[in-house]
Design a protein around this motif. Structure first.
Motif, short mmCIF file in Angstrom:
data_model
loop_
_atom_site.label_atom_id
_atom_site.label_comp_id
_atom_site.label_asym_id
_atom_site.label_seq_id
_atom_site.Cartn_x
_atom_site.Cartn_y
_atom_site.Cartn_z
N GLU A 192 60.07 26.54 -30.17
CA GLU A 192 60.96 26.55 -29.00
C GLU A 192 61.63 27.89 -28.84
OE1 GLU A 192 64.34 23.86 -29.32
OE2 GLU A 192 64.64 23.94 -27.15
N TYR A 199 74.54 21.98 -30.92
CA TYR A 199 74.16 20.56 -30.93
C TYR A 199 73.90 20.21 -32.38
CZ TYR A 199 69.75 23.12 -30.99
OH TYR A 199 68.76 24.02 -31.31
N ASP A 234 65.48 22.94 -35.72
CA ASP A 234 65.86 23.09 -34.31
C ASP A 234 67.37 23.26 -34.33
OD1 ASP A 234 66.55 22.78 -31.65
OD2 ASP A 234 65.21 21.10 -31.30
N ASP A 286 68.97 27.68 -28.24
CA ASP A 286 68.31 26.43 -28.65
C ASP A 286 66.91 26.82 -29.12
OD1 ASP A 286 67.29 23.90 -28.96
OD2 ASP A 286 67.26 23.41 -26.82
N GLU A 298 59.25 24.51 -25.17
CA GLU A 298 59.22 23.92 -26.52
C GLU A 298 58.15 22.84 -26.71
OE1 GLU A 298 62.64 21.32 -27.37
OE2 GLU A 298 63.56 22.07 -25.52
N THR A 356 63.58 26.37 -31.99
CA THR A 356 62.88 25.59 -33.02
C THR A 356 61.81 26.46 -33.67
OG1 THR A 356 63.18 23.60 -31.70
CG2 THR A 356 61.66 23.45 -33.55
MN MN Z 1 65.94 22.48 -29.55
#
Ligand code: MN
Ligand code: GLY
Ligand code: MN
Length: 470
Positions: free
Chosen positions: A437, A219, A248, A260, A391, A262
């Motif tokens: 996260e 992402y 992130d 994913d 997160e 952070t």
């Molecule tokens: Mn994230």
């Protein structure tokens, strides 16, 4: 890459749960500036779930009547071989994947009609609108990618979600590898941090690490000293030694599975007293929610648990007043923690978010309307095999903390004067935000943190900052 046996087993599982034919589309190239200037191709995630590295424009017909899977691929042309290199023949693909047959993509409409006759054929809307329009025309299913209530037939969505929500060993191996690459990216960014460089220089290290491992960003990378902007995707700020960097970012494997993660760290290598307090509270909230993971637990309860730990910490810091239960009940915690505690994770970073709350909350369960908890993306009862993020974060968002209506609503519960100190510290740039996260697998015996190797203990993070590279 998951094995062909794995994908074959997944296709068999789908065939065993459907009672009418299903047409799936991979999607095709999406152009920018002019038709032949393509963005990198990314197949639809449900298609990726059943087939390794799908070709652009691939389509597949699953027929439960005879248990067949027909794969449709673009015809091989000399121009393709010239511009893009040789591609395997249909016979090679059929052998490698173990599908029933491979047919020409140009014959899709005719062959679906021939095979299915008057039977209803169901399909799914996907991000590629051209492919979706074609699937609609062939099946008559009025699916719409941008309306989660119409992405597909509800029974079909639930059947697919049941499969996608229980990770098989081959899928977990991919997610573990994505986590390992993501760990390297985060530690490199910490090590390369120093005052006087721009955020984008660190983004180069993060995304360069992904690319060196054959991955892509799952992402848009969030790397910012403006951590209070939750999905901040600009990277133009200069790093001051009093700033906190929030990163992130997660790697996506060629198979599509992703991470994913952070982390947040001080540019100077030492958290300020305020940042240290905020960091420790966010970490405590994250660890409490992770520790509570086990089958049968309702995901919303993890959200509320982390909100209570955050509220307790905010009371200790003088930013809130009162009892944590009452603060969370009233929604006051959302003045500092305005989002949900996480979401499903797999082939999509917000896995199956396009399928809507039918899948993320389950049939009949409704979203809260309260500010903050309304952004909770997941509210299932956990089952072994599910992967999701945890997160929590604390943010100092001027638009929230200076909002007259919120100031009135939470007067007495939120110390807005104390919050003002955080909004104006750091030479008026403000504190920003801290989120931590991780990616968690729910197992029969509790949580397994897939991203546990990404440093997060405060002292370990401080030690890494600025430790390597020019
Ligand atoms: Mn994230
Ligand atoms: N990376 C987006 C999110 O954490 O939801
Ligand atoms: Mn996330």
């Amino acid at each position: 890459m998951p094995s062909s046996t794995h994908h074959k087993a997944r296709r068999r599982q789908l065939l065993a749960t459907i009672d009418t034919p299903v047409l799936l589309m991979a999607g095709g190239w999406i152009s920018r500036n002019y038709p032949a200037n393509w963005s990198p191709f990314r197949a639809d995630s449900t298609f990726l779930f059943f087939f390794p590295q799908p070709e652009p424009n691939a389509a597949a017909l699953f027929d439960p009547k005879d248990g067949s899977v027909t794969l449709f691929l673009d015809e091989r042309t000399q121009a393709d071989a010239l511009w893009h290199g040789p591609v395997p023949s249909f016979a090679d693909v059929k052998r490698a994947l173990g599908v029933t047959r491979v047919e020409k993509r140009a014959d899709l409409k005719r062959l679906v009609a021939k095979q299915c006759g008057t039977r209803k054929v169901r399909t799914l809307a996907i991000a590629d609108q051209r492919a979706t329009a074609e699937a609609r025309a062939i099946t008559g299913d009025k699916v719409d990618f941008f309306d989660s209530s119409r992405v597909g037939d509800q029974d079909l969505l639930l059947a697919i979600a049941k499969l996608r929500n229980h990770r098989a060993p081959d899928e977990l191996a991919e997610m573990r590898q994505a986590a390992a690459v993501t760990r390297e990216a985060h530690t490199v960014a910490m090590a390369r941090t120093r005052p006087g460089i721009y955020e984008q220089e660190l983004v180069g290290h993060v995304e360069g690490t992904f690319v060196r491992h054959g991955c892509v960003p799952a992402y848009n990378t969030i790397l910012s000293v403006r951590g209070e902007v939750l999905h901040n995707t600009t990277h133009a700020n200069l790093l001051h030694d009093t700033d906190v960097v929030l990163l992130d970012a997660g790697a996506e494997m060629a198979s599509g599975y992703c991470a994913d993660v952070t982390r947040a760290w001080p540019v100077s290598g030492r958290f300020s007293p305020e940042a240290r307090d905020v960091y420790d509270v966010v970490l405590a909230a994250e660890q409490a929610a992770i520790a509570a993971v086990k089958p049968g637990v309702r995901y919303r309860d993890l959200h509320l648990l982390s909100a209570r730990v955050l509220s307790d910490g905010l009371v200790q810091m003088g930013l809130m007043h009162g009892d944590a239960d009452a603060l969370v009940e009233s929604g006051a915690h959302a003045m500092f923690f305005p989002h949900g505690v996480g979401h499903l994770l797999g082939l999509d970073v917000h896995d199956m978010e396009a399928f809507g709350d039918l899948v993320a909350y389950g049939p009949g369960r409704k979203r809260s309307k309260q500010f903050g908890t309304a952004y909770l993306r997941l509210d299932l009862d956990l089952e072994a095999g599910m992967c999701f993020t945890i997160e929590p974060g604390i943010y100092f968002v001027p638009a929230i903390l200076r909002d007259p209506a919120f100031r009135k609503q939470f007067k007495g519960q939120v110390d807005f004067a104390r919050a003002e100190h955080f909004l104006t510290m750091n030479s008026l740039r403000g504190f920003g935000g801290i989120r931590i996260e991780d990616d968690v697998l729910c197992t029969k015996s509790g949580p397994e943190v897939l991203t546990a190797a990404v440093p997060k203990e405060r002292v370990a993070v401080e030690a890494l900052v600025g430790s390597g590279g020019a």
